[in-house]
Design a protein around this motif. Structure first.
Motif, PDB file in Angstrom:
ATOM      1  N   HIS A  64       5.843  15.664   4.020  1.00 29.91           N
ATOM      2  CA  HIS A  64       5.667  14.271   4.440  1.00 29.91           C
ATOM      3  C   HIS A  64       6.927  13.442   4.210  1.00 29.91           C
ATOM      4  N   GLN A  65       8.069  13.881   4.643  1.00 29.79           N
ATOM      5  CA  GLN A  65       9.338  13.166   4.490  1.00 29.79           C
ATOM      6  C   GLN A  65       9.469  12.605   3.070  1.00 29.79           C
ATOM      7  N   LYS A  74       0.845  -1.206   0.000  1.00 27.09           N
ATOM      8  CA  LYS A  74       0.000   0.000   0.000  1.00 27.09           C
ATOM      9  C   LYS A  74       0.875   1.249   0.000  1.00 27.09           C
ATOM     10  N   PRO A  75       0.679   2.122  -1.000  1.00 26.87           N
ATOM     11  CA  PRO A  75       1.489   3.341  -1.040  1.00 26.87           C
ATOM     12  C   PRO A  75       1.063   4.318   0.047  1.00 26.87           C
ATOM     13  N   LYS A  76       1.974   5.187   0.397  1.00 26.12           N
ATOM     14  CA  LYS A  76       1.666   6.175   1.425  1.00 26.12           C
ATOM     15  C   LYS A  76       0.778   7.275   0.873  1.00 26.12           C
ATOM     16  N   VAL A  77       0.971   7.645  -0.405  1.00 25.48           N
ATOM     17  CA  VAL A  77       0.182   8.721  -1.010  1.00 25.48           C
ATOM     18  C   VAL A  77      -0.306   8.262  -2.376  1.00 25.48           C
ATOM     19  N   VAL A  78      -1.605   8.352  -2.607  1.00 21.88           N
ATOM     20  CA  VAL A  78      -2.182   8.052  -3.916  1.00 21.88           C
ATOM     21  C   VAL A  78      -2.658   9.362  -4.519  1.00 21.88           C
ATOM     22  N   VAL A  79      -2.171   9.663  -5.717  1.00 25.19           N
ATOM     23  CA  VAL A  79      -2.559  10.876  -6.429  1.00 25.19           C
ATOM     24  C   VAL A  79      -3.462  10.452  -7.579  1.00 25.19           C
ATOM     25  N   GLY A 119       5.200   5.523  -8.559  1.00 22.72           N
ATOM     26  CA  GLY A 119       4.659   4.415  -9.309  1.00 22.72           C
ATOM     27  C   GLY A 119       3.416   4.834 -10.063  1.00 22.72           C
ATOM     28  N   LEU A 120       3.062   4.053 -11.081  1.00 25.14           N
ATOM     29  CA  LEU A 120       1.848   4.309 -11.859  1.00 25.14           C
ATOM     30  C   LEU A 120       0.891   3.153 -11.648  1.00 25.14           C
ATOM     31  N   ALA A 121      -0.336   3.478 -11.320  1.00 19.87           N
ATOM     32  CA  ALA A 121      -1.349   2.447 -11.125  1.00 19.87           C
ATOM     33  C   ALA A 121      -1.889   2.025 -12.479  1.00 19.87           C
ATOM     34  N   ALA A 122      -2.145   0.730 -12.627  1.00 19.53           N
ATOM     35  CA  ALA A 122      -2.738   0.191 -13.858  1.00 19.53           C
ATOM     36  C   ALA A 122      -3.719  -0.898 -13.468  1.00 19.53           C
ATOM     37  N   LYS A 123      -4.722  -1.057 -14.295  1.00 19.55           N
ATOM     38  CA  LYS A 123      -5.690  -2.120 -14.051  1.00 19.55           C
ATOM     39  C   LYS A 123      -5.142  -3.420 -14.626  1.00 19.55           C
ATOM     40  N   ALA A 124      -5.342  -4.492 -13.912  1.00 19.39           N
ATOM     41  CA  ALA A 124      -4.942  -5.790 -14.428  1.00 19.39           C
ATOM     42  C   ALA A 124      -5.938  -6.223 -15.490  1.00 19.39           C
ATOM     43  N   GLN A 149       6.245   7.088  -0.626  1.00 14.78           N
ATOM     44  CA  GLN A 149       5.967   6.362  -1.854  1.00 14.78           C
ATOM     45  C   GLN A 149       4.696   6.941  -2.461  1.00 14.78           C
ATOM     46  N   VAL A 150       4.781   7.389  -3.703  1.00 16.63           N
ATOM     47  CA  VAL A 150       3.640   7.998  -4.372  1.00 16.63           C
ATOM     48  C   VAL A 150       3.203   7.090  -5.514  1.00 16.63           C
ATOM     49  N   THR A 151       1.916   6.830  -5.597  1.00 14.38           N
ATOM     50  CA  THR A 151       1.346   6.107  -6.727  1.00 14.38           C
ATOM     51  C   THR A 151       0.380   7.043  -7.435  1.00 14.38           C
ATOM     52  N   ILE A 152       0.576   7.209  -8.731  1.00 16.20           N
ATOM     53  CA  ILE A 152      -0.294   8.070  -9.530  1.00 16.20           C
ATOM     54  C   ILE A 152      -1.302   7.177 -10.235  1.00 16.20           C
ATOM     55  N   ALA A 153      -2.575   7.389  -9.919  1.00 15.77           N
ATOM     56  CA  ALA A 153      -3.661   6.635 -10.534  1.00 15.77           C
ATOM     57  C   ALA A 153      -4.317   7.550 -11.557  1.00 15.77           C
ATOM     58  N   ALA A 154      -3.861   7.468 -12.787  1.00 12.61           N
ATOM     59  CA  ALA A 154      -4.373   8.335 -13.845  1.00 12.61           C
ATOM     60  C   ALA A 154      -5.549   7.682 -14.542  1.00 12.61           C
ATOM     61  N   ASP A 155      -6.522   8.497 -14.907  1.00 12.01           N
ATOM     62  CA  ASP A 155      -7.651   8.013 -15.680  1.00 12.01           C
ATOM     63  C   ASP A 155      -7.153   7.548 -17.043  1.00 12.01           C
ATOM     64  N   LYS A 156      -7.874   6.613 -17.645  1.00  9.98           N
ATOM     65  CA  LYS A 156      -7.485   6.049 -18.943  1.00  9.98           C
ATOM     66  C   LYS A 156      -7.384   7.121 -20.022  1.00  9.98           C
ATOM     67  N   THR A 157      -8.185   8.169 -19.923  1.00  7.50           N
ATOM     68  CA  THR A 157      -8.186   9.215 -20.953  1.00  7.50           C
ATOM     69  C   THR A 157      -7.440  10.466 -20.514  1.00  7.50           C
ATOM     70  N   ALA A 158      -6.674  10.373 -19.425  1.00  2.26           N
ATOM     71  CA  ALA A 158      -5.930  11.541 -18.932  1.00  2.26           C
ATOM     72  C   ALA A 158      -4.831  11.923 -19.921  1.00  2.26           C
ATOM     73  N   ASP A 159      -4.519  13.206 -19.955  1.00  2.00           N
ATOM     74  CA  ASP A 159      -3.489  13.731 -20.842  1.00  2.00           C
ATOM     75  C   ASP A 159      -2.114  13.321 -20.315  1.00  2.00           C
ATOM     76  N   ILE A 160      -1.271  12.834 -21.188  1.00  2.00           N
ATOM     77  CA  ILE A 160       0.058  12.392 -20.775  1.00  2.00           C
ATOM     78  C   ILE A 160       0.878  13.571 -20.252  1.00  2.00           C
ATOM     79  N   GLN A 161       0.696  14.740 -20.826  1.00  2.00           N
ATOM     80  CA  GLN A 161       1.432  15.910 -20.346  1.00  2.00           C
ATOM     81  C   GLN A 161       1.047  16.229 -18.906  1.00  2.00           C
ATOM     82  N   ALA A 162      -0.214  16.060 -18.558  1.00  2.00           N
ATOM     83  CA  ALA A 162      -0.652  16.281 -17.179  1.00  2.00           C
ATOM     84  C   ALA A 162       0.000  15.254 -16.251  1.00  2.00           C
ATOM     85  N   LEU A 163       0.118  14.015 -16.717  1.00  2.00           N
ATOM     86  CA  LEU A 163       0.790  12.972 -15.941  1.00  2.00           C
ATOM     87  C   LEU A 163       2.245  13.344 -15.685  1.00  2.00           C
TER      88      LEU A 163
END
Length: 134
Positions: free
Chosen positions: A87-88, A55-60, A123-128, A93-107
């Protein structure tokens, strides 16, 4: 009468290899400069190799319109950077959960904000379920 001895020409292979490698490097360099270095809107696919991580400490969360959310609160990039800096960041540990249609530049901007805060574990979150999985 004196006959001159005619030597047969030889095809040297080493200079030919040198020329072929030079051409290969030339075309690789040209191709690299043809790839755009700006973000483009794209559908982010799922991953067939996605695995469960600790489990990541911060999910964006990154949404298609570009706004970001951390722990249910909408934040700007500078607010995210300040939040992570408090937060030290070296241990966060940060995990970025981007929407499937999110702009790559925003990521990329979100990743830059995390790095500017000092976070090194991003890290980047992805659906299995494979490429384009729902």
């Amino acid at each position: 009468m004196q006959y001159l001895e005619v030597k047969k020409g030889r095809v040297e292979i080493i200079p030919m290899i040198d020329i072929m490698l030079f051409l290969l490097i030339f075309f690789i360099m040209i191709t690299i400069h043809m790839i755009p270095d700006q973000g483009l809107p794209a559908n982010m696919p799922g991953s067939s190799t996605a695995q469960t991580l600790p489990k990541p400490k911060v999910v964006v969360n990154l949404y298609p319109d570009g706004h970001i959310e951390v722990e249910g609160k909408t934040m700007t990039l500078s607010a995210l950077s300040d939040y992570l800096h408090n937060h030290q960041p070296s241990e966060t540990q940060v995990t970025i959960a981007a929407d499937k249609t999110a702009d790559i530049q925003a990521l990329v901007k979100v990743m830059d904000a995390c790095r500017s805060a000092g976070v090194t574990a991003i890290g980047l979150a992805a659906k299995a379920g494979g490429v384009g999985g729902a």
